[in-house]
Design an enzyme around this catalytic site. Structure first.
Site, PDB file in Angstrom:
ATOM      1  N   GLU A   1      13.846  33.027 -20.096  1.00  0.00           N
ATOM      2  CA  GLU A   1      13.200  34.245 -19.644  1.00  0.00           C
ATOM      3  C   GLU A   1      12.653  35.042 -20.821  1.00  0.00           C
ATOM      4  O   GLU A   1      13.151  34.942 -21.943  1.00  0.00           O
ATOM      5  CB  GLU A   1      14.204  35.080 -18.836  1.00  0.00           C
ATOM      6  CG  GLU A   1      14.604  34.376 -17.541  1.00  0.00           C
ATOM      7  CD  GLU A   1      15.770  35.035 -16.846  1.00  0.00           C
ATOM      8  OE1 GLU A   1      16.589  35.645 -17.557  1.00  0.00           O
ATOM      9  OE2 GLU A   1      15.864  34.932 -15.613  1.00  0.00           O
TER      10      GLU A   1
ATOM     11  N   ASP B   1       0.586  21.184 -23.902  1.00  0.00           N
ATOM     12  CA  ASP B   1       0.781  21.990 -22.691  1.00  0.00           C
ATOM     13  C   ASP B   1      -0.183  23.169 -22.654  1.00  0.00           C
ATOM     14  O   ASP B   1       0.207  24.306 -22.371  1.00  0.00           O
ATOM     15  CB  ASP B   1       2.228  22.480 -22.601  1.00  0.00           C
ATOM     16  CG  ASP B   1       2.612  22.914 -21.177  1.00  0.00           C
ATOM     17  OD1 ASP B   1       1.931  22.472 -20.229  1.00  0.00           O
ATOM     18  OD2 ASP B   1       3.576  23.671 -21.019  1.00  0.00           O
TER      19      ASP B   1
END
Length: 674
Positions: A364, A476
């Site tokens: 997170e 990515d």
């Protein structure tokens, strides 16, 4: 536990302080200069002479081994003089490829112009109707590039750094001017953990005085307060960085002077008879001497080891005590990268839910504010993440030394027990997908901003592939990994899945496929083969998403296509490319500019990796309208490989017959046979 932390830090530190040298598959285009003061016609004598000259400079017999050659073709007033200068550390093969590549682009970049200079990372090509040989040019045609970051926000430190760079580079300029190759490199200690690297070079036909004058002009024109800068004139180049951007082993160093002759033996006051083998005590004496020597050597090694451990422990204390005030500074050395965990805990209000701003590749993300007012983004590793530990190490190793305006900056990291934390600069506009795909926020992105984002992403990839001292494949690239600063400038983020390529490595294979389905190149998704062209493919998908304002995965059967690439290709082949453009920007954009970007995007997503342009070529296509674009081939359609999905939530994985994969806006962390 403290020993484990020490080991982890030393492991990371060993990677952070190692040096890498990148090699480029294609020459990295920097800039070109072609004033339109004098021109020539297509069928003129000058045109013929120019082609003859360029052919001579790029021939097999040119002086690529020395990295410099000049030539002349024709007679006045149609005489053409030209030369090439390759960077002093490149191989003859790289030199030849750069010159040939530049020659092939010359007439596209500067058509019908009688003088021009072409700057590439590995070489400079130059021609003119004037006599340019043995002449230093410092009044036109310069190329300047500076890093946007300074060494520190503290003006006193900036002044000290500027003075150090100025004196070091000026001294190196004198040594370059005095050398036979008119070349000199810098590798000198700036701090205990940071060196300054530089390379200065003139065309060898210059005199010592002209070379020195040219280099000093370059140094005087650079922004020496920045952590990296370069200034190229047609006759000389000067550059410095805080990382080794050149191949030091490839640059010849002058041979060491021969050792002085041994001094004559002194006459002894007492005559000592020579010792013969018969006077030695025999094998027992030899054994005694050997044992004593081994014992002494072992003791010395033990003392050295104890001393090293003591110093390492002493230095580590400085790593563990980074204060909040230090966090706000630019982190220029490795010893300031490790941050105090309690400082981060306080900045995020103990990782309060109200401070959470998103979720990264392995945990997170929280907004934090340090005591000096500095806002940061704090990525906290999920303790249950299988891949998080490896991705954490990869991200620190890759990002720590990267410095580019289109890459997110790593400010530091923390290792505290099971906690693994990364601290980045804060991006107030979050990620590209938050604006681009939100119907209420799309209006904030007009065409000029979108075009700037496309160019910024390309610059960032260029740096990763060719201009950094590492060759890095991101693996990515997607809209959620493009962050936007306060001025909507893009910054590439999330390097947890990145791979570092070694010297001369162009591709690799993996059985663990990571990335995001829909952005992955076909050869990577199906066979695990990845290269620079894999990132180019992802960039192409991004370009088409930015232009259309639609996700690659947002198409349904009602659209007549199952993904954005299929839709874009059908419009292109039907000569309806402008129908792809987001209606919000359709009326306020230049049609030719948009169509050119669509063209470039389709070139990047071609199924055959060999057909996709290198990112340096892509950047040239974006910045120069004179570059002719080839006809694109059909893109790689993942849709043909996708099985029928079970009804899943948007954040769940889809399943194929052979392996599980995730949908477009979620990253894959592992693919394996079921």
């Amino acid at each position: 536990m403290s020993s484990l932390i020490s080991f982890n830090f030393l492991f990371l530190f060993s990677f952070l302080t190692s040096s890498f040298t990148a090699s480029a598959q294609d020459p990295f285009y920097l800039n070109h200069y072609c004033p339109n003061t004098t021109t020539y016609s297509s069928n003129s004598t000058y045109s013929t002479n120019l082609r003859t000259l360029l052919s001579s400079l790029s021939s097999r017999n040119a002086s690529y081994s020395t990295g410099f050659q000049n030539a002349t073709a024709g007679k006045a007033p149609d005489r053409v003089t030209g030369l090439f200068l390759c960077r002093g550390d490149v191989s003859p093969e790289v030199c030849r490829n750069c010159v040939a590549f530049s020659v092939n682009q010359t007439l596209n970049l500067c058509p019908k112009v009688r003088e021009a200079v072409f700057y590439y990372e590995q070489c400079i090509l130059r021609y003119s109707h004037k006599n340019i040989l043995s002449t230093a040019i410092t009044n036109e045609g310069e190329f300047i590039l500076s890093n946007t970051n300074t060494i520190s926000p503290n003006q006193k430190q900036i002044d000290g750094f500027t003075s150090f760079v100025s004196s070091t580079m000026s001294e190196a300029a004198g040594k370059a001017a005095n050398s036979s190759r008119k070349l000199y490199t810098v590798n000198t200690e700036l701090t205990a953990y940071q060196n300054l690297y530089g390379l200065l070079q003139c065309t060898p036909d210059l005199t010592r005085a002209d070379c020195l004058s040219c280099l000093q002009s370059s140094i005087n024109g650079m922004a020496l307060s920045r952590i990296g800068a370069r200034l190229y004139w047609p006759s000389c180049t000067a550059r410095y960085e805080l990382y080794p951007f050149y191949n030091e082993s490839a640059i010849e160093t002058p041979p060491l002077p021969p050792p002085p002759p041994p001094p004559p033996p002194r006459e002894s006051l007492v005559s000592t008879p020579p010792i013969s083998s018969s006077s030695l005590p025999g094998k027992s004496g030899n054994s005694t001497v050997l044992v004593v020597a081994v014992v002494v050597l072992a003791v010395l090694l033990f003392i050295a080891l104890v001393g090293y451990c003591f110093l390492a422990k002493k230095k580590k204390k400085t790593f563990d005590t980074a204060s909040a005030s230090e966090v706000g500074d630019d982190m220029a050395t490795a010893d300031s990268l490790q941050l105090d965990y309690r400082t981060i805990q306080t900045a995020t209000n103990d990782f309060a839910e109200s401070n959470k701003i998103g979720r990264g590749g392995f945990g997170e993300v929280y907004k934090g504010t340090f005591s000096n007012g500095k806002e940061v983004a704090v990525k906290r590793l999920s303790k249950n993440s299988r891949q998080g530990e490896a991705e954490f190490k990869t991200e620190v190793v890759v990002v720590a030394k990267l410095q580019h305006r289109n890459l997110v900056r790593l400010l530091g990291f923390s290792l505290q027990g099971e906690e693994r934390i990364l601290v980045y600069e804060y991006m107030p506009n979050k990620s590209l997908d938050c604006l681009l795909f939100d119907p209420t926020k799309q209006i904030q992105l007009d065409w000029m901003q979108r075009y700037n984002i496309i160019g910024g992403i390309a610059r960032g990839i260029l740096y990763l592939h060719q201009d950094s001292r590492l060759t890095i494949i991101h693996r990515d690239l997607k809209a959620s990994n493009i962050l936007l600063d306060a001025d909507i400038n893009p910054k590439i983020a999330d390097f947890g899945m990145a791979r570092i390529f070694g010297l001369d490595q162009t591709q690799d294979n993996t059985s663990r496929i990571v990335g995001t389905y829909g952005y992955m190149a076909p050869e990577y998704a199906m066979h695990g083969q990845f290269s620079m062209k894999s990132d180019v493919y992802s960039f192409g998908v991004l370009v088409l998403e930015i232009i259309s304002g639609r996700k690659n995965s947002s198409f349904g059967e009602s659209d007549g296509a199952q993904d954005l690439l299929t839709h874009a290709w059908r419009l292109w082949t039907n000569k309806k490319a402008l129908d792809l453009v987001d209606p919000l920007i359709a009326e306020n954009c230049q049609n030719s500019e948009v169509v050119r970007c669509i063209h470039i995007g389709l070139l990047c997503v071609q199924e055959d990796p060999a057909k996709r342009p290198a990112i340096s070529t892509v950047f040239m296509m974006l910045t120069s309208n004179t570059v002719t674009l080839p006809v694109p081939r059909q893109p790689g359609f993942f849709i043909q490989c996708r099985a029928v999905k079970d009804p899943l939530d948007s954040d769940q994985s889809t399943t194929t017959k052979s392996f599980p994969a995730s949908i477009d806006d979620e990253s894959i962390t592992d693919l394996y046979p079921r």
